[in-house]
Design a protein around this motif. Structure first.
Motif, short mmCIF file in Angstrom:
data_model
loop_
_atom_site.label_atom_id
_atom_site.label_comp_id
_atom_site.label_asym_id
_atom_site.label_seq_id
_atom_site.Cartn_x
_atom_site.Cartn_y
_atom_site.Cartn_z
N LEU A 44 40.56 32.23 35.53
CA LEU A 44 39.70 33.40 35.34
C LEU A 44 40.14 34.53 36.26
O LEU A 44 40.23 35.70 35.84
CB LEU A 44 38.24 33.03 35.62
CG LEU A 44 37.23 34.17 35.53
CD1 LEU A 44 37.29 34.89 34.20
CD2 LEU A 44 35.81 33.66 35.79
N ILE A 76 41.23 47.67 23.94
CA ILE A 76 41.49 46.58 24.89
C ILE A 76 42.43 45.55 24.28
O ILE A 76 43.39 45.11 24.92
CB ILE A 76 40.17 45.91 25.32
CG1 ILE A 76 39.31 46.89 26.13
CG2 ILE A 76 40.45 44.65 26.13
CD1 ILE A 76 37.93 46.38 26.43
N GLU A 90 40.72 34.35 25.50
CA GLU A 90 40.68 33.37 26.59
C GLU A 90 39.73 33.83 27.70
O GLU A 90 38.94 33.05 28.23
CB GLU A 90 42.10 33.16 27.15
CG GLU A 90 42.21 32.15 28.26
CD GLU A 90 41.87 30.73 27.83
OE1 GLU A 90 41.58 30.50 26.64
OE2 GLU A 90 41.85 29.84 28.71
N LEU A 91 39.78 35.12 28.01
CA LEU A 91 38.89 35.66 29.04
C LEU A 91 37.43 35.51 28.61
O LEU A 91 36.57 35.11 29.40
CB LEU A 91 39.22 37.12 29.30
CG LEU A 91 38.33 37.86 30.30
CD1 LEU A 91 38.27 37.13 31.64
CD2 LEU A 91 38.81 39.29 30.51
N SER A 131 44.73 40.70 35.60
CA SER A 131 45.61 41.30 34.62
C SER A 131 44.86 42.30 33.74
O SER A 131 45.42 43.32 33.31
CB SER A 131 46.31 40.19 33.83
OG SER A 131 46.08 40.29 32.46
N LEU A 132 43.58 42.04 33.49
CA LEU A 132 42.78 43.02 32.75
C LEU A 132 42.67 44.33 33.53
O LEU A 132 42.82 45.42 32.98
CB LEU A 132 41.38 42.46 32.49
CG LEU A 132 40.39 43.44 31.85
CD1 LEU A 132 40.82 43.82 30.45
CD2 LEU A 132 38.97 42.88 31.82
N SER A 164 45.93 46.17 33.37
CA SER A 164 46.21 46.79 32.08
C SER A 164 45.30 47.97 31.79
O SER A 164 45.50 48.70 30.83
CB SER A 164 46.09 45.76 30.96
OG SER A 164 44.75 45.62 30.56
N SER A 172 44.84 36.91 25.54
CA SER A 172 44.18 37.06 26.84
C SER A 172 42.71 37.37 26.65
O SER A 172 41.85 36.83 27.35
CB SER A 172 44.84 38.18 27.65
OG SER A 172 46.15 37.82 28.02
N THR A 173 42.42 38.26 25.71
CA THR A 173 41.04 38.67 25.51
C THR A 173 40.15 37.49 25.12
O THR A 173 39.09 37.29 25.72
CB THR A 173 40.95 39.76 24.42
OG1 THR A 173 41.81 40.85 24.78
CG2 THR A 173 39.54 40.27 24.28
N LEU A 193 43.25 36.18 34.88
CA LEU A 193 42.98 37.02 33.72
C LEU A 193 42.27 38.32 34.10
O LEU A 193 42.54 39.38 33.54
CB LEU A 193 42.14 36.25 32.69
CG LEU A 193 42.92 35.24 31.85
CD1 LEU A 193 41.97 34.33 31.10
CD2 LEU A 193 43.84 35.97 30.88
N SER A 242 46.05 46.85 24.48
CA SER A 242 46.74 46.93 25.77
C SER A 242 46.73 45.60 26.52
O SER A 242 47.60 45.32 27.33
CB SER A 242 46.13 48.03 26.64
OG SER A 242 44.81 47.69 26.98
N TYR A 243 45.75 44.76 26.20
CA TYR A 243 45.58 43.54 26.99
C TYR A 243 46.02 42.30 26.22
O TYR A 243 46.35 41.28 26.81
CB TYR A 243 44.11 43.43 27.40
CG TYR A 243 43.75 42.29 28.30
CD1 TYR A 243 44.40 42.08 29.52
CD2 TYR A 243 42.71 41.41 27.96
CE1 TYR A 243 44.04 41.04 30.36
CE2 TYR A 243 42.35 40.38 28.79
CZ TYR A 243 43.02 40.20 29.98
OH TYR A 243 42.65 39.17 30.81
N GLU A 256 36.88 48.06 21.98
CA GLU A 256 37.35 46.67 21.93
C GLU A 256 38.77 46.62 21.37
O GLU A 256 39.62 45.86 21.85
CB GLU A 256 36.41 45.82 21.07
CG GLU A 256 35.02 45.66 21.66
CD GLU A 256 34.80 44.29 22.30
OE1 GLU A 256 35.22 43.28 21.75
OE2 GLU A 256 34.20 44.26 23.41
N LEU A 262 33.15 41.95 25.11
CA LEU A 262 33.72 41.72 26.44
C LEU A 262 32.94 42.46 27.52
O LEU A 262 32.64 41.91 28.58
CB LEU A 262 35.19 42.16 26.46
CG LEU A 262 35.91 41.97 27.79
CD1 LEU A 262 35.85 40.53 28.25
CD2 LEU A 262 37.36 42.44 27.68
#
Lengths: 144, 144
Positions: free
Chosen positions: B132, A120, A131-132, B138-139, B142, A128-129, B135, A123-124, A117, B12
């Motif tokens: 979504l 992630i 929000e995703l 982009s995930l 990355s 963004s994480t 994102l 790098s991300y 985690e 995630l």
DNA sequence: CTTCAATTGTTGAATATTCAATATTTTCAA
DNA sequence: TTGAAAATATTGAATATTCAACAATTGAAG
């Protein structure tokens, strides 16, 4: 002049499958250090609240269907990571518990998962994480 | 006083697996009207550009590993949905093409899939959906 | 050129998953 | 209270996937 159909890569179902595959592959790689498949980590994690969980509950929680779960639990019982107890209130049910050995393993696995985690997040990105995650939760909600 | 570990539902990896499972289940349900698994739809869709695609290319594109793809293609060849041609420029390779029958089926499947996307747009919203997708793309980026 | 390593796709055995059928227990209506 | 239907978990057979080994072709270094 025919409108071209959208390529597969634009479908939500495909993007989800692709992202899931990639993230799962990475997690698998980490957990393989302890020789444990992702599903077993999920099972241990759910059971680590110490309460007894029925097979049906567990199957829902770890995204496996019943027969697959039964067979995976058989293996984990052999490895003495978990154990079965018949539910005294409803003898159709079996309650699953995590063993001490399971708890020890689960801690190691947790830290491997946390590593991922964090990787992630780096790098991300933090924003963004989260929000995703928010969007995924709401998609899951809206699908029920 | 120990800090409790985050529940599995906050990871995630888990949210992705859950969302993927649910959306895939819905799509599967639609496509089952034509008796076709999701992976075969993906294959047909990729091949419907009319170009020849090697097995390796295809495997990447449809998120299957090689032996699984080989066996699925075997079935689809039996059903005359696709056919193999040896690549004249590199005889190790096999180029896959979609047949006329495959094209007809693919169109039907596309409209079933579009149905689903529209259903998602309705219940989940235009804005959330495109956000979504952005994102997820982009995930995936990355992660390479 | 020749040989050896890398690439590509398939195969067969081992493993895992799924579907349908089963056994057991509980629920609930008559 | 009894008997039928529902809920729960497991089993075994059928199916699908994966892993490791293989065969064929190409690339590339000596």
């Amino acid at each position: 002049m025919a409108k071209p159909n959208s390529p597969i890569t634009e479908h939500l179902a495909y993007l989800l499958a692709q992202a899931n595959r990639e993230i799962n592959r990475q997690l698998e790689l980490r957990l393989s250090k302890e020789g444990v498949p992702v599903e077993q980590w999920r099972i241990l994690k759910v059971l680590s609240d110490g309460d007894g969980h029925s097979m049906g509950e567990l199957a829902d929680a770890v995204l496996l269907n019943h027969p697959t779960l039964t067979k995976m639990i058989d293996r984990m019982v052999s490895d003495t990571l978990v154990y079965r107890v018949q539910d005294p209130n409803d003898r159709r049910k079996v309650l699953m518990f995590i063993s001490d050995r399971g708890k020890v393993l689960c801690k190691k696995l947790n830290s491997l998962a946390v590593d991922q985690e964090e990787h992630i997040l780096e790098s991300y990105g933090d924003k963004s994480t989260s929000e995703l995650k928010r969007l995924l939760e709401s998609l899951i909600d809206s699908s029920n």
